[in-house]
Design an enzyme around this catalytic site. Structure first.
Site: not given
Ligand code: PHB
Length: 394
Positions: A78, A204, A296, A300, A388
């Site tokens: 991704h 998100y 979550p 990580k 990220y």
């Protein structure tokens, strides 16, 4: 006192056979150090317990360099995520901003791959054991347990590793440790659904009803979450009610709709932030959730556990092969440098996207202002992209 049916001598006894424990065992094996891995759970239970699904760039590198490379075939690279708020999606392009990607590859698959690699190498793996007792961690570690055969067994080792998760028994042996906690007034409602992908990347979402996350597993199985009250009962949620909640949170002027299907699994997942320091006491060292847990949001947890395993493998090689015990002394400092960055990142992602019950209008508008400044600033979006996809391991 019950008699001991077998005594085993090894260099490293690893309590906890999840990804951190297995990766450490594997990395040690590659440098010629032997270990025994123990876990109360059966391998089947671990394989079928759904956890997060995102690997940072360097987590993938670490696995592939260690010869565990199915992620390259079965994982999905991704190059970004969508941040959705105010009913509009904003793409965060990781490759453009940070020159890195992450991989969608479930933790259960990481476990399966490592378990297979260790089994193929003939490792001593003891799953489904009980009554684990760890003693003498300062000078001569000893681990006793009741095996699947019902007998008591003993392992003596140069070092013992507590990779035994968030309900760790090993961390209680670190005397004089400091623990840091942060609780959150919400949990995640996690579902596994049978439906086609609704989007090519993760979404998100911050909505007036609260957070939602759209993730994927395969072409026909998807993973989704929405923020809920920690006391919510999964049995109160029919498929229709779940889909309504998710669709409401994802709704926007672009008429985005999730593709629906039967809900295969549902669970309420409470979370918190936690750190214990130091991560070492004598000949005991902690790894992963045993020493730290993160919310979550940002995925990580697994990545931190794998990074600990890597640092530990290095420190243990120095200590046992090169006779340089100072490497063990530096472990806590080295591990926690990454852990605190991840703590901040996970806390930040969480509080930026969730809605507290008692939130004020000021907080809501401030939150939207924060999201807006993030997606309209290359510097802001780059911080998200770097965090990220993961901070470099060195
Ligand atoms: C998942 O796919 O399960 C997942 C992905 C990203 C997260 C958390 C969970 O931040």
């Amino acid at each position: 006192m019950s008699t001991i049916a077998s005594r085993t001598r090894t260099q490293v006894a690893i309590v906890g056979g999840g990804p951190a424990g297995l990766l450490l065992s594997h990395l040690l094996h590659l440098t010629g150090i032997d270990s025994v891995v123990l876990d109360n759970r059966t391998a089947h239970t671990i394989e079928t317990t759904h956890r997060a699904g995102i690997l940072e760039r360097d987590s993938v590198r670490l696995l592939v360099d260690a010869g565990v490379d199915r992620v390259l075939r079965d994982g999905h690279r991704h190059e970004g995520i969508s941040l959705r708020f105010g009913g509009v999606s904003h793409r965060i392009d990781f490759e453009d901003l940070a020159g890195a990607s992450c991989w969608l590859y479930p933790q259960t698959d990481v476990f399966v791959d490592l378990h297979r690699a260790r089994t193929a190498a003939g490792a001593d793996l003891r799953y489904g054991i009980s009554d684990t007792e760890v003693t003498d961690v300062v000078d001569a570690p000893r681990v006793r347990h009741t095996g699947a055969d019902g007998h008591r067994h003993e392992i003596t080792a140069d070092l013992v590793i507590g990779a035994d998760g968030s309900r760790s028994i090993c961390r209680t042996l670190v005397s004089g440790a400091t623990q840091y906690f942060r609780e959150y007034p919400y949990a995640w409602f996690g579902v596994l659904v049978e439906a086609p992908r609704s989007a090519p990347e993760l979404i998100y979402t911050r909505s007036p009803q609260g957070f939602a996350l759209i993730s994927q597993r395969t072409a026909s199985i998807q993973r989704m979450y929405f923020q809920c009250d920690p006391t919510e009962n999964p049995r109160d949620w029919s498929d229709d009610r779940i889909w309504n909640e998710l669709q409401t949170r994802l709704a926007g002027d672009d008429d985005f709709r999730l593709l629906e299907g039967p809900v295969l699994e549902r669970a309420v997942l409470p979370f918190r932030s936690f750190v214990q320091t130091p991560m070492r006491h004598g000949r005991l060292l902690l790894a992963g959730d045993a020493a730290h847990t993160v919310p979550p949001t940002g995925a990580k947890g697994l990545n931190l556990a794998l990074a600990d395993a890597r640092l530990l493998a290095d420190a243990i090689e120095h200590a046992l092969v090169k006779n340089d015990a100072t490497a063990l002394e530096h472990y806590t400092t080295r591990a926690l440098a990454r852990v605190w960055k991840a703590q901040h990142f996970s806390y930040w992602m969480t509080t930026m996207l969730h809605r507290a019950e008692d939130t004020s209008e000021f907080d809501e508008l401030r939150q939207l202002g924060e999201l807006d400044s993030l997606v309209t600033s290359r510097a802001g979006a780059t911080y998200l992209a770097e965090g990220y996809t993961g901070w470099p391991t060195r």
